[in-house]
Design a protein around this motif. Structure first.
Motif, PDB file in Angstrom:
ATOM      1  N   GLN A   1      -1.566   3.044   3.835  1.00  0.00           N
ATOM      2  CA  GLN A   1      -1.177   2.621   5.240  1.00  0.00           C
ATOM      3  C   GLN A   1      -1.699   3.249   6.331  1.00  0.00           C
ATOM      4  N   GLN A   2      -1.698   4.524   5.859  1.00  0.00           N
ATOM      5  CA  GLN A   2      -2.337   5.343   7.450  1.00  0.00           C
ATOM      6  C   GLN A   2      -4.045   5.063   7.486  1.00  0.00           C
ATOM      7  N   MET A   3      -4.750   5.006   6.491  1.00  0.00           N
ATOM      8  CA  MET A   3      -5.947   4.494   6.398  1.00  0.00           C
ATOM      9  C   MET A   3      -6.189   3.194   7.129  1.00  0.00           C
ATOM     10  N   LEU A   4      -5.328   2.338   6.623  1.00  0.00           N
ATOM     11  CA  LEU A   4      -5.104   1.006   7.308  1.00  0.00           C
ATOM     12  C   LEU A   4      -5.218   0.699   8.767  1.00  0.00           C
ATOM     13  N   ALA A   5      -3.935   1.683   9.105  1.00  0.00           N
ATOM     14  CA  ALA A   5      -3.777   1.912  10.729  1.00  0.00           C
ATOM     15  C   ALA A   5      -5.031   2.525  11.391  1.00  0.00           C
ATOM     16  N   ILE A   6      -5.833   3.397  10.663  1.00  0.00           N
ATOM     17  CA  ILE A   6      -6.855   3.856  11.502  1.00  0.00           C
ATOM     18  C   ILE A   6      -8.058   2.871  11.514  1.00  0.00           C
ATOM     19  N   GLY A   7      -8.132   2.041  10.349  1.00  0.00           N
ATOM     20  CA  GLY A   7      -9.069   1.169  10.204  1.00  0.00           C
ATOM     21  C   GLY A   7      -8.874   0.061  11.312  1.00  0.00           C
ATOM     22  N   ARG A   8      -7.396  -0.461  11.419  1.00  0.00           N
ATOM     23  CA  ARG A   8      -7.094  -1.298  12.385  1.00  0.00           C
ATOM     24  C   ARG A   8      -7.407  -0.958  13.802  1.00  0.00           C
ATOM     25  N   GLY A   9      -7.468   0.414  14.063  1.00  0.00           N
ATOM     26  CA  GLY A   9      -7.856   1.013  15.206  1.00  0.00           C
ATOM     27  C   GLY A   9      -9.151   0.872  15.541  1.00  0.00           C
ATOM     28  N   LEU A  10     -10.069   1.321  14.514  1.00  0.00           N
ATOM     29  CA  LEU A  10     -11.614   1.184  14.569  1.00  0.00           C
ATOM     30  C   LEU A  10     -11.996  -0.282  14.938  1.00  0.00           C
TER      31      LEU A  10
ATOM     32  N   LEU B   1       2.126  11.978   9.016  1.00  0.00           N
ATOM     33  CA  LEU B   1       3.342  12.080   8.730  1.00  0.00           C
ATOM     34  C   LEU B   1       3.661  11.299   7.613  1.00  0.00           C
ATOM     35  N   GLY B   2       4.469  12.136   6.635  1.00  0.00           N
ATOM     36  CA  GLY B   2       4.701  11.795   5.421  1.00  0.00           C
ATOM     37  C   GLY B   2       3.831  11.765   4.346  1.00  0.00           C
ATOM     38  N   LEU B   3       2.766  12.511   4.539  1.00  0.00           N
ATOM     39  CA  LEU B   3       1.505  12.476   3.623  1.00  0.00           C
ATOM     40  C   LEU B   3       1.579  13.775   2.686  1.00  0.00           C
ATOM     41  N   SER B   4       1.215  13.732   1.494  1.00  0.00           N
ATOM     42  CA  SER B   4       0.951  15.097   0.742  1.00  0.00           C
ATOM     43  C   SER B   4      -0.005  16.041   1.427  1.00  0.00           C
ATOM     44  N   PRO B   5      -0.328  17.113   1.237  1.00  0.00           N
ATOM     45  CA  PRO B   5      -1.036  18.072   1.665  1.00  0.00           C
ATOM     46  C   PRO B   5      -2.526  17.532   1.552  1.00  0.00           C
ATOM     47  N   LEU B   6      -2.865  17.134   0.272  1.00  0.00           N
ATOM     48  CA  LEU B   6      -4.075  16.815  -0.259  1.00  0.00           C
ATOM     49  C   LEU B   6      -4.266  15.565   0.455  1.00  0.00           C
ATOM     50  N   LEU B   7      -3.443  14.520   0.582  1.00  0.00           N
ATOM     51  CA  LEU B   7      -3.835  13.165   1.475  1.00  0.00           C
ATOM     52  C   LEU B   7      -4.131  13.488   3.023  1.00  0.00           C
ATOM     53  N   THR B   8      -3.433  14.553   3.244  1.00  0.00           N
ATOM     54  CA  THR B   8      -3.588  14.805   4.889  1.00  0.00           C
ATOM     55  C   THR B   8      -5.042  15.242   4.877  1.00  0.00           C
TER      56      THR B   8
ATOM     57  N   LEU C   1       0.792  -1.094  -0.050  1.00  0.00           N
ATOM     58  CA  LEU C   1      -0.071   0.000  -0.005  1.00  0.00           C
ATOM     59  C   LEU C   1       0.822   1.295   0.208  1.00  0.00           C
ATOM     60  N   SER C   2       0.413   2.342  -0.513  1.00  0.00           N
ATOM     61  CA  SER C   2       0.900   3.642  -0.587  1.00  0.00           C
ATOM     62  C   SER C   2       0.855   4.158   1.104  1.00  0.00           C
TER      63      SER C   2
END
Lengths: 253, 609
Positions: free
Chosen positions: A140-149, A163-170, A135-136
């Motif tokens: 991966q950040q989405m996955l980490a949040i999903g895992r937390g949920l 962290l390490g995400l483009s402004p748009l993705l942020t 994953l990009s």
């Protein structure tokens, strides 16, 4: 109702005192943000609450229970999920396996929650059979949040989701964070370097400096403060010259 | 018997010099390559000689002359303490101009006020931060023709016809000197003893600041009389850290080292004073009460962290030190006990604080608690209190290490005369009395009696031994609704002795009873709260914590016990914002200004009545 309240937390790395007495409150349904420079103690605070580090002094009250000093797995069972800094997904497991691991401590069925996560993050559903390492960063950040949920937490702690995400993705990630809070009522404690977006998303904030809270209040109040504007939002002072090298003294009011 | 002011035409000289500038030129020539100043550069102490002192000042002086600075014209200096401050100071004074310091914490508006009031045409600023103050308010100080910036950092691409840099000024002065040498030396000769040596702006707790003119004669007098009671040696190392805009630091770090050839070490910044103090370990040291209070609370915190054995050892050593300091003729037992206490505890403590070499440390500029002086005495640090004001060109009375009458501010230095008038106000006469306020003859007239005495505005009494005790400010005297006269300073200094109280203002003028606004000491109260697990987040919540209120309540109750019923404080409030030197309520020496506090916190005060 107060979900989490810490009182006078002191945490050390060996001889170094990283938290010097931190008292914060997180109410049900709120997003609370912790702002602070590098090394201020934000991550240490998260780790201390999650049980990854034990406080030397102070108490952590979570839904009426004392959780200071509990092992991390017990803290997760109590209902606190940490989305760690830098994602930390399991790269060789598939996305779905990663998500299911998030529900590991639960005894009830987590099938609904998987659907919920896929609803908020459709891209994860699309690629659910792939190894998470492919994953990009944003995914991966989405996955980490999903895992937390998946733990269906009473409190979700997010350590620098941008962290390490483009402004748009942020913006996209924070949009989802705000939606999760508004639609699902997830209470969140959010540590973030990007003060702009953190203050726009959260309801309340604390400013941590050198292991101490120097300022607290609603995000409107924080946004209006001169110190926050200059030191966190990067407002450049209106000087007669085009550049300004010196910083004013912080007063935190 | 009616006394009159000492004749001011009497000849006064120090070592054959009637002006500070000629004394300075003589010293620079005499000491040459010896070290005059030390300053940290990138963390390492560097030394600068008396020759540097003179050469740099001469270049600045010549350049100022070339810029058209005339005799009797103020020159403004806006910088933290550093050697260039002194170079500019002496350069200006040598060509007959009048150097005047501006506090680095002053705002752009305050700078504009000083520029207009003084009529200065040249302004020296330290760096881009201070330059921005000028740029912000330049349309309100059109009299300023030239701004000289000491540091170039952050200004690489900056240019402005009115702004130049110090290195350019040096180059300009050098060219002038090669073109026509000797003018600087001629200018020094032309300076008269009655010419102003400096302009000191008073902090202005009431109304706008006034520029007090201190003459060369005033300062020569200070050197003469001061040298009789305050010993400075050529081998002395001193630490310069209080603002040089203040008359006390000017005497201690500029005039006295010139007269006595001491080495001045500059503190890096106001925040690093305690570290620098430890590094330099000066032979004598002058501070304001706040410094001594800070040192006291640092030691008390160390004590509380030392564990039960350490704390017991400390208490024992201090008790022995106290008895030893009190004893006229200590017996053999006490001498032995003191030697042990000194060897094991006290000497280490003094070394750690940087007061191991100090033959004498002084406190002035504000009242200090006698308990604190006793405490330092027990530690083996001879702390003496003096008294003076800008208008007395610095020191008027002082204790001596040999004869330290604690609780008094000492006897008048030789040549100073004192008397108390019928209202209780202290009047001072003698060659220390300043030359008047700059461009404010009506203000000068208000400060002087018809027969030439200076009205100090302080209330005091003179003991039979000639030692002066100050009880308060005349205008601060509180008359309660019951008609009782109370001098708040005594109560306030008792409160401030607590490590948890940074400053306090007693209120009660035309009120039924006394109350008090208290500024807590952030560091110590935070530590108190943390040790007892009292939750707080920011400063305001700290002041709201009930335990903190109880703590301060205890301090107030303790102070109350030492006063009569009517003088007791019935209620108090904590100031819930953390004040900094930029705030109007604080003087640059971090004292609360009564009037501003009364206005700004009127709501809190009204709550108590």
């Amino acid at each position: 109702m107060t979900v989490l309240s810490t009182r006078n937390l002191e945490t050390f790395y060996g001889a170094i005192m990283a938290l010097r007495g931190v008292s914060i409150d997180v109410d049900q349904g709120e997003i609370v943000t912790i702002l602070g420079a590098n090394g201020a103690g934000k991550t240490t605070l998260m780790k201390t609450i999650a049980g990854l580090m034990d406080p030397e002094k102070g108490t952590i009250d979570f839904m009426g229970d004392q959780i200071a000093g509990l092992d991390p797995d017990r803290v997760v069972q109590k209902g606190i999920a940490l989305v760690p800094e830098g994602r930390e997904v399991f790269p060789y497991l598939t996305i779905e396996e990663n998500l299911r691991l998030g529900a590991y401590t639960r005894r009830d069925s987590s099938a609904d929650d998987l659907d919920l996560v896929y609803e908020y993050f459709p891209i994860l559903k699309e690629r659910r059979r792939q190894a998470a390492g492919f994953l990009s960063g944003g995914q991966q950040q989405m996955l980490a949040i999903g895992r937390g949920l998946m733990a269906r937490p009473r409190l979700m702690m997010l350590d620098e989701p941008s962290l390490g995400l483009s402004p748009l993705l942020t913006q996209e990630i924070f949009g989802i964070i705000a939606r999760l809070n508004a639609e699902q009522g997830v209470t969140m404690l959010l540590v973030e370097q990007n003060a702009h977006i953190a203050l726009a998303t959260a309801h309340k904030g604390y400013v941590l400096e050198m292991g101490r809270i120097v300022m607290a209040g609603s995000t409107e109040k924080l946004r209006a403060s001169d110190d926050i504007q200059e030191f966190y939002l990067g407002r450049t002072g209106e000087t007669q010259r085009d550049q300004k090298r010196w910083k004013r003294r912080k007063t935190w009011r | 018997m009616e006394m009159s002011r000492v004749d001011t035409s009497q000849y006064l000289s120090f070592d054959g010099h009637e002006t500070i500038t000629s004394l300075w030129a003589d010293r620079c020539a005499r000491y040459g390559d010896r070290v005059a100043h030390r300053e940290k550069e990138l963390g390492i102490w560097q030394a600068y000689s008396w020759r540097d002192y003179y050469d740099c000042a001469r270049k600045i002086g010549r350049a100022l002359m070339a810029l058209g600075v005339k005799k009797g014209e103020p020159v403004l200096i806006l910088a933290e303490d550093r050697r260039e401050w002194l170079y500019i100071d002496l350069a200006s004074a040598s060509i007959g101009a009048i150097p005047a310091g501006v506090y680095t914490t002053d705002s752009a508006a305050q700078l504009a006020y000083l520029a207009n009031d003084s009529g200065a045409r040249v302004l020296f600023v330290e760096n881009d931060e201070q330059l921005d103050k000028y740029l912000e308010a330049r349309d309100r100080m059109e009299g300023i023709q030239k701004v000289v910036v000491m540091e170039r950092e952050g200004l690489a691409s900056f240019s402005d016809p009115k702004v130049m840099f110090l290195d350019e000024l040096y180059a300009m002065g050098e060219t002038e000197e090669t073109r026509e040498p000797g003018l600087f030396e001629e200018a020094i000769k032309a300076v008269r003893p009655e010419d102003p040596r400096m302009l000191i702006y008073t902090s202005g707790t009431t109304g706008p600041p006034k520029g007090a003119m201190i003459t060369h004669r005033n300062m020569i007098f200070q050197m003469r009389s001061g040298s009789e009671c305050l010993e400075f040696l050529e081998s002395d190392n001193l630490l310069c850290f209080l603002p040089l805009c203040h008359v006390l630091e000017r005497i201690v770090s500029v005039e006295a080292p010139i007269a006595n050839g001491c080495i001045v070490n500059f503190a890096e910044s106001p925040e690093t004073v305690f570290d620098n103090l430890q590094e330099v370990s000066p032979d004598s040291f002058s501070g304001v009460p706040r410094i001594w209070e800070k040192i006291y609370s640092r030691v008390m915190i160390l004590r509380s962290e030392a564990g039960p054995i350490g704390a017991r050892a400390f208490d024992w050593a201090l008790a022995v030190g106290h008895r030893y300091a009190q004893a006229e003729n200590p017996g053999a037992g006490l001498r032995l006990a003191h030697a042990v206490a000194d060897f094991t505890v006290l000497a280490n403590l003094r070394r750690m604080l940087g007061l191991a070499n100090a033959r004498r440390v002084t406190s002035g500029a504000a009242p200090i608690s006698p308990d604190l002086i006793h405490w330092f005495g027990a530690l083996g640090v001879p702390l003496i209190e003096g008294y003076g004001m800008t208008e007395t060109a610095g020191i008027a009375t002082v204790n001596t290490v040999e004869d330290n009458r604690i609780g008094t501010v000492g006897t008048a230095i030789p040549g100073v005369e004192m008397r108390i008038d019928e209202t209780g106000e202290l009047l001072i006469g003698g060659p220390c009395v300043f030359g008047g306020y700059w461009n404010k003859p009506e203000k000068t007239a208000e400060t002087m009696t018809e027969d030439g005495w200076l009205r100090t505005g302080d209330v005091g009494r003179i003991g039979n031994d000639g030692a002066l005790t100050i009880t308060g400010r005349l205008k601060d005297i509180i008359i309660t609704a019951g008609g009782k006269n109370i001098t708040p300073a005594e109560i306030e200094s008792k409160l401030k002795f607590s490590p948890y109280v940074s400053d306090a203002v007693v209120i009660g003028d035309r009120r039924k009873y006394l109350t008090c606004l208290i500024m807590i000491d952030q560091e110590n109260v935070e530590k108190f709260a943390q040790d007892r697990q009292i939750p707080f987040s920011d400063f305001a919540s700290l002041t709201r914590a009930p335990e903190v209120r109880d703590l301060i309540g205890g301090v107030v109750a303790e102070a109350n016990r030492q006063f009569a019923q009517v003088e007791q404080i019935k209620d108090f409030r904590l100031i819930d914002i953390l004040l900094t030197a930029e705030d109007e309520e604080l003087t640059p020496t971090m004292k609360l200004k009564r009037n501003f506090v009364n206005q700004r916190h009127a709501a809190l005060i009204d709550e108590m009545y």
